[in-house]
Design a protein around this motif. Structure first.
Motif, PDB file in Angstrom:
ATOM      1  N   TRP A   1      14.109   9.490   9.436  1.00 29.75           N
ATOM      2  CA  TRP A   1      13.351   8.237   9.355  1.00 29.75           C
ATOM      3  C   TRP A   1      12.687   8.078   7.994  1.00 29.75           C
ATOM      4  N   SER A   2      12.136   9.168   7.461  1.00 25.81           N
ATOM      5  CA  SER A   2      11.463   9.087   6.160  1.00 25.81           C
ATOM      6  C   SER A   2      12.451   8.739   5.053  1.00 25.81           C
ATOM      7  N   VAL A   3      13.679   9.263   5.153  1.00 26.23           N
ATOM      8  CA  VAL A   3      14.708   8.943   4.159  1.00 26.23           C
ATOM      9  C   VAL A   3      15.104   7.473   4.272  1.00 26.23           C
ATOM     10  N   GLU A   4      15.320   7.016   5.509  1.00 26.27           N
ATOM     11  CA  GLU A   4      15.724   5.627   5.735  1.00 26.27           C
ATOM     12  C   GLU A   4      14.657   4.641   5.271  1.00 26.27           C
ATOM     13  N   GLU A   5      13.381   4.975   5.549  1.00 28.61           N
ATOM     14  CA  GLU A   5      12.277   4.076   5.222  1.00 28.61           C
ATOM     15  C   GLU A   5      11.735   4.281   3.804  1.00 28.61           C
ATOM     16  N   LYS A   6      12.274   5.302   3.098  1.00 27.15           N
ATOM     17  CA  LYS A   6      11.802   5.638   1.745  1.00 27.15           C
ATOM     18  C   LYS A   6      10.295   5.925   1.737  1.00 27.15           C
ATOM     19  N   ILE A   7       9.878   6.712   2.720  1.00 28.08           N
ATOM     20  CA  ILE A   7       8.480   7.096   2.877  1.00 28.08           C
ATOM     21  C   ILE A   7       8.352   8.604   2.667  1.00 28.08           C
ATOM     22  N   VAL A   8       7.320   9.020   1.956  1.00 27.60           N
ATOM     23  CA  VAL A   8       7.075  10.453   1.761  1.00 27.60           C
ATOM     24  C   VAL A   8       6.502  11.031   3.051  1.00 27.60           C
ATOM     25  N   LEU A   9       7.125  12.101   3.530  1.00 23.29           N
ATOM     26  CA  LEU A   9       6.720  12.768   4.769  1.00 23.29           C
ATOM     27  C   LEU A   9       6.198  14.159   4.441  1.00 23.29           C
ATOM     28  N   ARG A  10       5.108  14.551   5.125  1.00 24.25           N
ATOM     29  CA  ARG A  10       4.586  15.905   4.969  1.00 24.25           C
ATOM     30  C   ARG A  10       4.415  16.532   6.345  1.00 24.25           C
ATOM     31  N   PHE A  11       5.089  17.647   6.563  1.00 22.24           N
ATOM     32  CA  PHE A  11       4.895  18.414   7.781  1.00 22.24           C
ATOM     33  C   PHE A  11       3.707  19.346   7.579  1.00 22.24           C
ATOM     34  N   ILE A  12       2.902  19.526   8.641  1.00 21.16           N
ATOM     35  CA  ILE A  12       1.689  20.337   8.555  1.00 21.16           C
ATOM     36  C   ILE A  12       1.713  21.402   9.643  1.00 21.16           C
TER      37      ILE A  12
ATOM     38  N   LEU B   1       0.847  -1.196   0.000  1.00 19.74           N
ATOM     39  CA  LEU B   1       0.000   0.000   0.000  1.00 19.74           C
ATOM     40  C   LEU B   1       0.886   1.251   0.000  1.00 19.74           C
ATOM     41  N   PRO B   2       0.754   2.127  -0.980  1.00 23.09           N
ATOM     42  CA  PRO B   2       1.512   3.385  -0.959  1.00 23.09           C
ATOM     43  C   PRO B   2       1.070   4.235   0.228  1.00 23.09           C
ATOM     44  N   ILE B   3       2.021   4.833   0.941  1.00 20.22           N
ATOM     45  CA  ILE B   3       1.669   5.626   2.118  1.00 20.22           C
ATOM     46  C   ILE B   3       2.401   6.959   2.129  1.00 20.22           C
ATOM     47  N   LYS B   4       1.762   7.931   2.773  1.00 23.39           N
ATOM     48  CA  LYS B   4       2.385   9.206   3.104  1.00 23.39           C
ATOM     49  C   LYS B   4       2.208   9.415   4.595  1.00 23.39           C
ATOM     50  N   ILE B   5       3.178  10.024   5.220  1.00 22.28           N
ATOM     51  CA  ILE B   5       3.110  10.323   6.641  1.00 22.28           C
ATOM     52  C   ILE B   5       2.804  11.806   6.820  1.00 22.28           C
ATOM     53  N   ASN B   6       1.799  12.105   7.635  1.00 21.65           N
ATOM     54  CA  ASN B   6       1.445  13.480   7.976  1.00 21.65           C
ATOM     55  C   ASN B   6       1.868  13.773   9.410  1.00 21.65           C
ATOM     56  N   SER B   7       2.638  14.840   9.608  1.00 17.51           N
ATOM     57  CA  SER B   7       3.091  15.217  10.942  1.00 17.51           C
ATOM     58  C   SER B   7       2.711  16.664  11.235  1.00 17.51           C
ATOM     59  N   VAL B   8       1.823  16.852  12.204  1.00 15.61           N
ATOM     60  CA  VAL B   8       1.445  18.190  12.634  1.00 15.61           C
ATOM     61  C   VAL B   8       2.451  18.657  13.676  1.00 15.61           C
ATOM     62  N   LEU B   9       3.043  19.810  13.444  1.00 12.56           N
ATOM     63  CA  LEU B   9       4.054  20.336  14.358  1.00 12.56           C
ATOM     64  C   LEU B   9       3.465  21.449  15.223  1.00 12.56           C
ATOM     65  N   MET B  10       3.767  21.397  16.529  1.00 12.97           N
ATOM     66  CA  MET B  10       3.284  22.407  17.471  1.00 12.97           C
ATOM     67  C   MET B  10       4.452  22.883  18.328  1.00 12.97           C
ATOM     68  N   LYS B  11       4.636  24.180  18.352  1.00 12.27           N
ATOM     69  CA  LYS B  11       5.754  24.768  19.089  1.00 12.27           C
ATOM     70  C   LYS B  11       5.624  24.449  20.578  1.00 12.27           C
ATOM     71  N   GLY B  12       6.712  24.009  21.169  1.00  7.69           N
ATOM     72  CA  GLY B  12       6.710  23.665  22.576  1.00  7.69           C
ATOM     73  C   GLY B  12       6.242  22.260  22.860  1.00  7.69           C
ATOM     74  N   MET B  13       5.854  21.530  21.803  1.00  9.23           N
ATOM     75  CA  MET B  13       5.360  20.160  21.997  1.00  9.23           C
ATOM     76  C   MET B  13       6.175  19.140  21.213  1.00  9.23           C
ATOM     77  N   ASN B  14       6.318  19.353  19.904  1.00  4.96           N
ATOM     78  CA  ASN B  14       7.016  18.330  19.121  1.00  4.96           C
ATOM     79  C   ASN B  14       7.838  18.880  17.966  1.00  4.96           C
ATOM     80  N   GLU B  15       8.187  20.180  18.000  1.00  3.28           N
ATOM     81  CA  GLU B  15       9.009  20.703  16.906  1.00  3.28           C
ATOM     82  C   GLU B  15      10.404  20.095  16.896  1.00  3.28           C
ATOM     83  N   ASP B  16      10.790  19.444  17.999  1.00  2.00           N
ATOM     84  CA  ASP B  16      12.087  18.763  18.032  1.00  2.00           C
ATOM     85  C   ASP B  16      12.095  17.482  17.194  1.00  2.00           C
ATOM     86  N   GLN B  17      10.934  17.143  16.607  1.00  2.00           N
ATOM     87  CA  GLN B  17      10.833  15.920  15.805  1.00  2.00           C
ATOM     88  C   GLN B  17      11.090  16.155  14.318  1.00  2.00           C
ATOM     89  N   ILE B  18      11.342  17.378  13.922  1.00  2.00           N
ATOM     90  CA  ILE B  18      11.550  17.662  12.497  1.00  2.00           C
ATOM     91  C   ILE B  18      12.672  16.808  11.924  1.00  2.00           C
TER      92      ILE B  18
END
Length: 350
Positions: free
Chosen positions: A186-197, A163-180
């Motif tokens: 991870w997206s490069v390693e897994e060859k998965i398309v990532l979209r930050f929102i 199944l083709p997949i895309k990952i959606n990541s909502v970023l919130m300051k003070g909560m998870n911006e350290d995950q960029i």
């Protein structure tokens, strides 16, 4: 074959800015097992199950819309895999491909995907969007109130069944911006398309503030500390309606959906239906068009039911505003009006 499927394609829905509607989002349930802060209210009041449109009614509405130009249907929630029968609904929608439907997609939190991935593939699902806002297990639990491991297992299973997949990541300051950077690696390693929102004012408890927004520029600045970032060339015709601005990080595709700082509303071709029959011409529309009665009437062979629905939709879609910034002031006023509708992602499904 019933009367409706024999009818030829009707006039397409177009708004006052000339944007034809090609994509339909259908929320099949408002229920979700996650409690993401940017989506779910602290104390949600679930729709009563007997108030939900049946899958048969939803199918007739999809048939109606495909014959009027809809080319892509995305099944959303809440969490769509929490509604029994959704896999069969995906299979049923395959019949509409002979009428012009090109793509059937689903947005999910992937918690149940390990169980359903193979069945969804066999039912003909074309692709998946998966919400994943952190790779840190502790942080993920804080954000969703659920464990990370079933989500990662669901992603692996979806990949395994093709199944083709895309990952959606909502970023919130003070909560998870350290995950960029971790998510990008991870997206490069897994060859998965990532979209930050960018965090949008669609949280159930209306606590959104621009102070929590991690902007597209901030995301790019962070990515450039580790990757070579280049922007993809846009469609030469300028006709693309994809919400994400496309980039490469070390040659790997990545997207950023920047509704707040760099809105894509000018090319929007989307419309939305909730599980109980409320139709929205915009993700941020202050008011919906209640179509429950009209959709139920589509089950009959009475031609007037289609005429009535077409007339109501045509007028409502025509009056669609330009986009988020055009109604921003109204939304601010609404946030102060406690009697107004709560515009919440868990009902609209994104």
């Amino acid at each position: 074959m019933n009367m409706m499927t024999e009818l030829k394609t009707e006039a397409k829905f177009v708004d006052q800015f000339g944007r034809g509607k090609r994509k339909l989002r259908i929320s099949v349930t408002d229920r979700c097992n996650f409690k993401c802060v940017y989506c779910m209210p602290e104390h949600p009041e679930w729709m009563k199950k007997h108030d939900l449109l049946s899958f048969e009614q939803l199918y007739h509405f999809c048939d109606f819309m495909v014959r009027r130009g809809i080319e892509s249907i995305r099944i959303t929630g809440g969490e769509p895999l929490m509604r029994q029968g959704v896999v069969h609904f995906v299979a049923q929608l395959q019949q509409l491909k002979k009428l012009g439907l090109k793509r059937i997609s689903m947005t999910t939190n992937a918690h149940y995907l390990k169980q359903y991935a193979q069945a969804l593939k066999e039912a003909g699902l074309d692709d998946l969007n998966i919400s994943l806002d952190s790779l840190d297990a502790h942080q993920f639990k804080q954000l969703t109130k659920k464990d990370l491991s079933p989500v990662l297992e669901g992603i692996q299973t979806a990949q395994a069944v093709g199944l083709p997949i895309k990952i959606n990541s909502v970023l919130m300051k003070g909560m998870n911006e350290d995950q960029i950077l971790p998510l990008a690696r991870w997206s490069v390693e897994e060859k998965i398309v990532l979209r930050f929102i960018e965090f949008m004012p669609l949280d159930g408890d209306r606590k959104w503030s621009s102070e929590y927004v991690v902007s597209e520029q901030q995301i790019l600045d962070s990515l450039r500390t580790e990757f070579a970032v280049t922007q993809q060339r846009s469609d030469s015709t300028g006709s693309t309606s994809e919400p994400a601005r496309q980039y490469f990080i070390d040659g790997h595709p990545i997207g950023i959906i920047s509704t707040i700082t760099n809105s894509f509303c000018g090319t929007c071709d989307r419309v939305r239906l909730t599980a109980q029959g409320e139709f929205y011409n915009c993700l941020f529309a202050p008011q919906a068009l209640n179509l429950k009665t009209e959709i139920k009437a589509l089950n009959s062979s009475e031609p007037l039911s289609e005429l009535s629905l077409h007339a109501a939709l045509s007028q409502y879609i025509w009056n669609k505003e330009y986009g988020f910034h055009a109604i921003e002031q109204r939304l601010k006023h609404q946030s102060m009006n406690k009697s107004s509708r709560k515009i919440s992602m868990h009902i609209l499904g994104g």
